[in-house]
Design a protein around this motif. Structure first.
Motif, PDB file in Angstrom:
ATOM      1  N   SER A 223       0.818  -1.217   0.000  1.00 29.22           N
ATOM      2  CA  SER A 223       0.000   0.000   0.000  1.00 29.22           C
ATOM      3  C   SER A 223       0.854   1.271   0.000  1.00 29.22           C
ATOM      4  O   SER A 223       0.424   2.327  -0.453  1.00 29.22           O
ATOM      5  CB  SER A 223      -0.959  -0.002   1.201  1.00 29.22           C
ATOM      6  N   SER A 224       2.082   1.178   0.495  1.00 27.15           N
ATOM      7  CA  SER A 224       2.965   2.351   0.491  1.00 27.15           C
ATOM      8  C   SER A 224       3.890   2.362  -0.716  1.00 27.15           C
ATOM      9  O   SER A 224       4.798   3.188  -0.799  1.00 27.15           O
ATOM     10  CB  SER A 224       3.834   2.383   1.744  1.00 27.15           C
ATOM     11  N   SER A 225       3.686   1.405  -1.644  1.00 24.83           N
ATOM     12  CA  SER A 225       4.568   1.270  -2.812  1.00 24.83           C
ATOM     13  C   SER A 225       6.026   1.139  -2.399  1.00 24.83           C
ATOM     14  O   SER A 225       6.912   1.714  -3.038  1.00 24.83           O
ATOM     15  CB  SER A 225       4.409   2.460  -3.765  1.00 24.83           C
ATOM     16  N   LEU A 226       6.255   0.411  -1.320  1.00 21.23           N
ATOM     17  CA  LEU A 226       7.637   0.236  -0.869  1.00 21.23           C
ATOM     18  C   LEU A 226       8.109  -1.224  -0.967  1.00 21.23           C
ATOM     19  O   LEU A 226       9.161  -1.582  -0.443  1.00 21.23           O
ATOM     20  CB  LEU A 226       7.808   0.748   0.566  1.00 21.23           C
ATOM     21  N   ALA A 227       7.320  -2.064  -1.646  1.00 26.00           N
ATOM     22  CA  ALA A 227       7.734  -3.457  -1.805  1.00 26.00           C
ATOM     23  C   ALA A 227       8.932  -3.541  -2.740  1.00 26.00           C
ATOM     24  O   ALA A 227       9.078  -2.753  -3.669  1.00 26.00           O
ATOM     25  CB  ALA A 227       6.575  -4.284  -2.348  1.00 26.00           C
ATOM     26  N   ASN A 228       9.787  -4.488  -2.464  1.00 24.91           N
ATOM     27  CA  ASN A 228      10.984  -4.698  -3.262  1.00 24.91           C
ATOM     28  C   ASN A 228      10.683  -5.713  -4.372  1.00 24.91           C
ATOM     29  O   ASN A 228      10.076  -6.750  -4.108  1.00 24.91           O
ATOM     30  CB  ASN A 228      12.099  -5.233  -2.341  1.00 24.91           C
ATOM     31  N   PHE A 229      11.074  -5.387  -5.614  1.00 21.07           N
ATOM     32  CA  PHE A 229      10.807  -6.308  -6.730  1.00 21.07           C
ATOM     33  C   PHE A 229      12.084  -6.880  -7.310  1.00 21.07           C
ATOM     34  O   PHE A 229      12.107  -7.318  -8.443  1.00 21.07           O
ATOM     35  CB  PHE A 229      10.002  -5.585  -7.818  1.00 21.07           C
ATOM     36  N   GLN A 230      13.146  -6.856  -6.527  1.00 22.06           N
ATOM     37  CA  GLN A 230      14.424  -7.330  -7.062  1.00 22.06           C
ATOM     38  C   GLN A 230      14.316  -8.776  -7.549  1.00 22.06           C
ATOM     39  O   GLN A 230      13.579  -9.596  -6.994  1.00 22.06           O
ATOM     40  CB  GLN A 230      15.518  -7.211  -6.002  1.00 22.06           C
ATOM     41  N   SER A 231      15.072  -9.062  -8.610  1.00 20.61           N
ATOM     42  CA  SER A 231      15.041 -10.428  -9.146  1.00 20.61           C
ATOM     43  C   SER A 231      16.181 -11.267  -8.566  1.00 20.61           C
ATOM     44  O   SER A 231      16.173 -12.490  -8.665  1.00 20.61           O
ATOM     45  CB  SER A 231      15.140 -10.389 -10.663  1.00 20.61           C
ATOM     46  N   THR A 232      17.170 -10.601  -7.958  1.00 20.56           N
ATOM     47  CA  THR A 232      18.270 -11.344  -7.327  1.00 20.56           C
ATOM     48  C   THR A 232      17.818 -11.868  -5.962  1.00 20.56           C
ATOM     49  O   THR A 232      16.879 -11.333  -5.377  1.00 20.56           O
ATOM     50  CB  THR A 232      19.480 -10.412  -7.131  1.00 20.56           C
TER      51      THR A 232
END
Lengths: 281, 281
Positions: A223-232
């Motif tokens: 909801s805060s757009s702070l999720a991490n989407f890293q692929s590593t």
């Protein structure tokens, strides 16, 4: 560093919080984590409120310096006394185990006859009792302090003849109380879950807040757009206030890490940070 | 203040050292005592050497400021790692429990087959093992770490069904080892002495260094002309690093004080001394 690539901070009095980390690994597999275990001063469960709050604030301050975006206080004792102060003083969101534990417990009970199993300090804080009484005044609560559970589990004594007797020693008072749910209000207790189940009977649901805690963290991050989407693969960094060797041994019991890179460091004291780079494999 | 009217300092990780104080009261009934229990960071027995030494030096420094004439380190874990450094750095004599324990043990054994029971840290330090091997190379030593004893005793669980089983869990390895003496190398263990005796059998002498420790203190005081000859009752002052309420409760188990005036104070941290005057009755 992008705001969303900052790590999540997890604080615990020792290694018990690794049971919460296990859920974070499942539910938030792309998040980096910095974990701090205050092993040089654990256990917290038999210490005073003032001392517990001081230790918790020191731990949070150390993790803040690591640029965390969210703090999870995995320790019930630290959550019981420190969560309000932390939520008030910290510039980032703070998630404790109390609210998730309370919500899951009340969703699970039908009879409204419930038990809270925790350390002496957690039970004495009445944090769960007050929350429940406020929202569910008809609930019948049975709080049970179990001071020897955590040290026993820390020593790995989870399958001895006397383990069951110690469990019975503390929990026999719940017989004939007709409870239908019991909250495991200490991060260590999931490790003797089956013995607790056996003692309380199959009709009693055992509630662990760890998963809900990780889910709340996910909700906030999304909801805060702070999720991490890293692929590593995520980076897990561990600090303990006492030496890391014993922490590492216990870690293998609580949190057998397989697929993530993990770093283990000493945090000697608040004012005297010494770290040793050591890859944990 | 006359040099001989200065108090004796007693340091312990918690309340266990009160078993040593009990002997001081008997053997040195005219001496004032300042006792410090590091209850906010106890137990020491599962912590690292570096952390134990740091805590011990901090405690000694606090007691030095109280103008003590002699320091007794009652805690075996603190003695194991800290005594050499203290004896080197402190301007006053320092008596630990190791040397008295060692001497009494070796005077008591005939078969030279002996056991050392202690915390994990004390056993790991090898301080007793090294002393014995140096002076009695033919002795056969059986060191047994008993990590759950101290927390169990701290919780007052000394007469439960499982207490005996826990004692057996740790000590059954000594069966058929033909030992004739066992050192209780932790200040807590005298409180489960009868169970230990039952488990090891009547032929095994149990050795407690506390009395010898108090006798050594007396010897030094007399030979240095520093013994106190006051006719008024001695003053016992207690400090704990955590709050005093729990300390007071446990004190009643370990050291039921009857005839001396006792003061109990909080020592919040090394740099932040807060004391509360409170008469203990």
């Amino acid at each position: 560093m992008m705001a969303n690539s900052r790590p999540i901070g997890v604080f615990d009095s020792g290694v018990g919080g690794l049971t919460v980390l296990r859920e974070i690994e499942q539910i938030l597999p792309r998040e980096d984590v910095v974990y701090l275990g205050d092993t040089a001063r654990m256990p917290y469960g038999n210490k005073s409120p003032e001392t517990i709050v001081r230790y918790t604030l020191e731990g949070a301050s150390f993790l803040l310096d690591k640029n965390i975006k969210l703090l999870i206080v995995a320790c019930h004792t630290a959550s019981s006394y420190g969560i309000d102060i932390l939520q008030e003083q910290l510039p980032i969101p703070v998630i404790g185990v109390i609210q998730p534990g309370f919500e899951l417990l009340m969703q699970s009970t039908r009879s409204m006859r419930i038990a809270i199993l925790g350390t002496e300090a957690t039970i004495r804080s009445k944090v769960y009792q007050n929350l429940i009484e406020e929202h569910y005044p008809k609930a019948k609560i049975f709080p049970v302090p179990c001071p020897l559970f955590a040290p026993m589990i820390e020593e790995g004594l989870v399958d001895q003849v006397f383990t069951k007797q110690i469990v019975e020693h503390y929990l026999s008072c719940l017989r004939n109380k007709k409870i239908d749910a019991a909250l495991l209000a200490c991060t260590h207790y999931p490790l003797i879950r089956s013995l607790i189940q056996e003692t309380l009977g199959e009709n009693v649901q055992l509630i662990e807040p760890a998963r809900v805690c990780a889910e709340q963290a996910k909700e906030w991050l999304v909801s805060s757009s702070l999720a991490n989407f890293q692929s590593t693969p995520p980076r897990y960094e561990f600090f303990s206030t006492d030496e890391t060797d014993k922490f590492k041994q216990k870690m293998e019991i609580f949190f057998p890490v397989r697929h993530v890179s993990v770093f283990l460091r000493d945090w000697k004291s608040v004012n005297n940070l010494k770290s040793c780079n050591q890859t944990f494999t």
